[in-house]
Motif scaffolding. Sequence first.
Motif, PDB file in Angstrom:
ATOM      1  N   ILE A  87       8.614 -20.441 -46.220  1.00 29.55           N
ATOM      2  CA  ILE A  87       9.866 -20.404 -46.980  1.00 29.55           C
ATOM      3  C   ILE A  87       9.983 -19.097 -47.742  1.00 29.55           C
ATOM      4  CG2 ILE A  87      11.064 -21.441 -48.944  1.00 29.55           C
ATOM      5  CD1 ILE A  87      10.076 -24.141 -47.938  1.00 29.55           C
ATOM      6  N   GLU A  88       8.891 -18.661 -48.338  1.00 30.77           N
ATOM      7  CA  GLU A  88       8.903 -17.411 -49.094  1.00 30.77           C
ATOM      8  C   GLU A  88       9.229 -16.226 -48.185  1.00 30.77           C
ATOM      9  OE1 GLU A  88       5.649 -14.750 -51.465  1.00 30.77           O
ATOM     10  OE2 GLU A  88       5.583 -16.927 -51.746  1.00 30.77           O
ATOM     11  N   GLU A  89       8.627 -16.190 -46.995  1.00 33.12           N
ATOM     12  CA  GLU A  89       8.914 -15.114 -46.050  1.00 33.12           C
ATOM     13  C   GLU A  89      10.369 -15.136 -45.615  1.00 33.12           C
ATOM     14  OE1 GLU A  89       6.144 -15.703 -42.890  1.00 33.12           O
ATOM     15  OE2 GLU A  89       4.438 -14.937 -44.055  1.00 33.12           O
ATOM     16  N   ASP A  90      10.901 -16.324 -45.343  1.00 37.31           N
ATOM     17  CA  ASP A  90      12.307 -16.431 -44.940  1.00 37.31           C
ATOM     18  C   ASP A  90      13.227 -15.970 -46.063  1.00 37.31           C
ATOM     19  OD1 ASP A  90      11.575 -17.391 -42.483  1.00 37.31           O
ATOM     20  OD2 ASP A  90      11.964 -19.505 -42.968  1.00 37.31           O
ATOM     21  N   THR A  91      12.891 -16.343 -47.294  1.00 33.38           N
ATOM     22  CA  THR A  91      13.712 -15.960 -48.436  1.00 33.38           C
ATOM     23  C   THR A  91      13.707 -14.452 -48.612  1.00 33.38           C
ATOM     24  OG1 THR A  91      13.161 -18.048 -49.485  1.00 33.38           O
ATOM     25  CG2 THR A  91      14.076 -16.344 -50.897  1.00 33.38           C
ATOM     26  N   GLU A  92      12.531 -13.830 -48.487  1.00 33.00           N
ATOM     27  CA  GLU A  92      12.448 -12.375 -48.619  1.00 33.00           C
ATOM     28  C   GLU A  92      13.270 -11.677 -47.544  1.00 33.00           C
ATOM     29  OE1 GLU A  92       8.316 -11.429 -48.510  1.00 33.00           O
ATOM     30  OE2 GLU A  92       7.930 -12.228 -50.516  1.00 33.00           O
TER      31      GLU A  92
ATOM     32  N   ALA B 150       6.122 -40.607 -55.074  1.00 35.52           N
ATOM     33  CA  ALA B 150       4.864 -39.875 -54.989  1.00 35.52           C
ATOM     34  C   ALA B 150       4.435 -39.322 -56.335  1.00 35.52           C
ATOM     35  CB  ALA B 150       4.983 -38.742 -53.982  1.00 35.52           C
ATOM     36  N   GLY B 151       5.196 -39.558 -57.359  1.00 36.11           N
ATOM     37  CA  GLY B 151       4.807 -39.090 -58.681  1.00 36.11           C
ATOM     38  C   GLY B 151       5.741 -38.037 -59.221  1.00 36.11           C
ATOM     39  N   GLY B 152       6.682 -37.563 -58.442  1.00 36.20           N
ATOM     40  CA  GLY B 152       7.668 -36.614 -58.924  1.00 36.20           C
ATOM     41  C   GLY B 152       7.211 -35.166 -58.898  1.00 36.20           C
ATOM     42  N   ASP B 153       5.926 -34.898 -58.937  1.00 38.88           N
ATOM     43  CA  ASP B 153       5.417 -33.533 -58.948  1.00 38.88           C
ATOM     44  C   ASP B 153       4.769 -33.246 -57.607  1.00 38.88           C
ATOM     45  OD1 ASP B 153       4.801 -31.022 -59.870  1.00 38.88           O
ATOM     46  OD2 ASP B 153       2.888 -31.645 -60.750  1.00 38.88           O
ATOM     47  N   VAL B 154       5.601 -32.942 -56.627  1.00 47.05           N
ATOM     48  CA  VAL B 154       5.111 -32.729 -55.265  1.00 47.05           C
ATOM     49  C   VAL B 154       5.213 -31.245 -54.946  1.00 47.05           C
ATOM     50  CG1 VAL B 154       5.468 -33.276 -52.847  1.00 47.05           C
ATOM     51  CG2 VAL B 154       5.875 -34.998 -54.562  1.00 47.05           C
ATOM     52  N   GLU B 155       4.134 -30.695 -54.470  1.00 51.64           N
ATOM     53  CA  GLU B 155       4.144 -29.299 -54.058  1.00 51.64           C
ATOM     54  C   GLU B 155       4.078 -29.237 -52.545  1.00 51.64           C
ATOM     55  OE1 GLU B 155       1.684 -26.560 -55.977  1.00 51.64           O
ATOM     56  OE2 GLU B 155       1.897 -27.483 -57.934  1.00 51.64           O
ATOM     57  N   LEU B 156       4.703 -28.214 -52.030  1.00 50.85           N
ATOM     58  CA  LEU B 156       4.691 -28.027 -50.589  1.00 50.85           C
ATOM     59  C   LEU B 156       3.317 -27.552 -50.141  1.00 50.85           C
ATOM     60  CD1 LEU B 156       8.063 -26.159 -50.077  1.00 50.85           C
ATOM     61  CD2 LEU B 156       7.560 -28.521 -49.550  1.00 50.85           C
ATOM     62  N   PRO B 157       2.942 -27.886 -48.933  1.00 50.88           N
ATOM     63  CA  PRO B 157       1.695 -27.316 -48.402  1.00 50.88           C
ATOM     64  C   PRO B 157       1.799 -25.793 -48.355  1.00 50.88           C
ATOM     65  CG  PRO B 157       2.474 -29.096 -47.008  1.00 50.88           C
ATOM     66  CD  PRO B 157       3.535 -28.845 -48.025  1.00 50.88           C
ATOM     67  N   ARG B 158       0.674 -25.137 -48.431  1.00 50.73           N
ATOM     68  CA  ARG B 158       0.654 -23.670 -48.489  1.00 50.73           C
ATOM     69  C   ARG B 158       1.393 -23.031 -47.329  1.00 50.73           C
ATOM     70  NH1 ARG B 158      -5.694 -23.103 -49.582  1.00 50.73           N
ATOM     71  NH2 ARG B 158      -5.733 -24.204 -51.554  1.00 50.73           N
ATOM     72  N   GLU B 159       1.177 -23.584 -46.128  1.00 46.52           N
ATOM     73  CA  GLU B 159       1.803 -22.990 -44.950  1.00 46.52           C
ATOM     74  C   GLU B 159       3.323 -23.042 -45.049  1.00 46.52           C
ATOM     75  OE1 GLU B 159      -0.358 -25.736 -44.455  1.00 46.52           O
ATOM     76  OE2 GLU B 159      -2.129 -24.476 -44.307  1.00 46.52           O
ATOM     77  N   LEU B 160       3.847 -24.188 -45.467  1.00 49.84           N
ATOM     78  CA  LEU B 160       5.302 -24.322 -45.580  1.00 49.84           C
ATOM     79  C   LEU B 160       5.850 -23.438 -46.685  1.00 49.84           C
ATOM     80  CD1 LEU B 160       5.800 -28.153 -45.102  1.00 49.84           C
ATOM     81  CD2 LEU B 160       6.315 -26.350 -43.503  1.00 49.84           C
ATOM     82  N   ALA B 161       5.161 -23.398 -47.816  1.00 48.58           N
ATOM     83  CA  ALA B 161       5.610 -22.559 -48.926  1.00 48.58           C
ATOM     84  C   ALA B 161       5.614 -21.086 -48.518  1.00 48.58           C
ATOM     85  CB  ALA B 161       4.721 -22.773 -50.136  1.00 48.58           C
TER      86      ALA B 161
ATOM     87  N   ARG C 249       7.805 -33.668 -47.275  1.00 45.66           N
ATOM     88  CA  ARG C 249       8.933 -33.429 -46.366  1.00 45.66           C
ATOM     89  C   ARG C 249      10.266 -33.534 -47.110  1.00 45.66           C
ATOM     90  NH1 ARG C 249       6.259 -37.498 -42.868  1.00 45.66           N
ATOM     91  NH2 ARG C 249       4.577 -36.359 -41.883  1.00 45.66           N
ATOM     92  N   ALA C 250      10.359 -34.506 -47.992  1.00 48.67           N
ATOM     93  CA  ALA C 250      11.584 -34.675 -48.774  1.00 48.67           C
ATOM     94  C   ALA C 250      11.809 -33.467 -49.678  1.00 48.67           C
ATOM     95  CB  ALA C 250      11.509 -35.955 -49.600  1.00 48.67           C
ATOM     96  N   THR C 251      10.734 -32.919 -50.241  1.00 47.20           N
ATOM     97  CA  THR C 251      10.846 -31.729 -51.079  1.00 47.20           C
ATOM     98  C   THR C 251      11.363 -30.554 -50.260  1.00 47.20           C
ATOM     99  OG1 THR C 251       9.004 -32.493 -52.430  1.00 47.20           O
ATOM    100  CG2 THR C 251       9.563 -30.169 -52.589  1.00 47.20           C
ATOM    101  N   LEU C 252      10.852 -30.414 -49.068  1.00 45.32           N
ATOM    102  CA  LEU C 252      11.303 -29.335 -48.186  1.00 45.32           C
ATOM    103  C   LEU C 252      12.787 -29.498 -47.849  1.00 45.32           C
ATOM    104  CD1 LEU C 252      10.419 -26.861 -46.529  1.00 45.32           C
ATOM    105  CD2 LEU C 252       9.943 -28.420 -44.661  1.00 45.32           C
ATOM    106  N   ARG C 253      13.168 -30.722 -47.515  1.00 43.32           N
ATOM    107  CA  ARG C 253      14.586 -30.962 -47.200  1.00 43.32           C
ATOM    108  C   ARG C 253      15.474 -30.690 -48.408  1.00 43.32           C
ATOM    109  NH1 ARG C 253      12.333 -35.395 -44.315  1.00 43.32           N
ATOM    110  NH2 ARG C 253      12.723 -36.760 -46.082  1.00 43.32           N
ATOM    111  N   SER C 254      15.040 -31.116 -49.587  1.00 40.86           N
ATOM    112  CA  SER C 254      15.851 -30.883 -50.784  1.00 40.86           C
ATOM    113  C   SER C 254      15.930 -29.396 -51.108  1.00 40.86           C
ATOM    114  CB  SER C 254      15.312 -31.683 -51.967  1.00 40.86           C
ATOM    115  OG  SER C 254      14.038 -31.215 -52.330  1.00 40.86           O
ATOM    116  N   HIS C 255      14.834 -28.663 -50.830  1.00 44.32           N
ATOM    117  CA  HIS C 255      14.861 -27.213 -51.035  1.00 44.32           C
ATOM    118  C   HIS C 255      15.943 -26.576 -50.164  1.00 44.32           C
ATOM    119  CE1 HIS C 255      13.586 -23.041 -51.269  1.00 44.32           C
ATOM    120  NE2 HIS C 255      13.561 -23.030 -49.940  1.00 44.32           N
TER     121      HIS C 255
END
Length: 158
Positions: free
Chosen positions: A109-114, A95-106, A69-75
């Motif tokens: 975001i990609e669709e919104d960006t496009e 969490a280790g610094g290397d956090v990836e967004l869940p597929r659905e959220l990613a 969630r923090a990664t999403l907010r920072s994005h």
Amino acid sequence: MAFMVKTMVGGQLKNLTGSLGGGEDKGDGDKSAAEAQGMSREEYEEYQKQLVEEKMERDAQFTQRKAERATLRSHFRDKYRLPKNETDESQIQMAGGDVELPRELAKMIEEDTEEEEERASVLGQLASLPGLDISSLKDKAQTTLGDLKQSAEKCHVM
């Protein structure tokens, strides 16, 4: 009614008879936690280990979700040029610094960006105008460019 009398008087009678009874002391405090649970000592220790492991797993999953969630907010803060939040950064680091967004959220975001990039482009703005044919404009632009190249070749100054 009998229950209330027993609870009120029963405890006091046990204390009284316990002090008069002599050497036998059958207190509930002498039982170990395993015996109170109805398990052997080894079973109880295994049970406690499982509880600790399950708690650690839940905590790890919770930390991971918080970091996602923090990664999403920072994005979104980066995208909209908002000030960064130190709490989000610390959650990601926990969490280790290397956090990836869940597929659905990613994917969202990609669709919104496009969509935003498409709308932001000149062709996207032109496409939104009613009664405008982009293909005819493209053909006209290409023919005009070709005419300019031919006239540039005929020019004696260049």
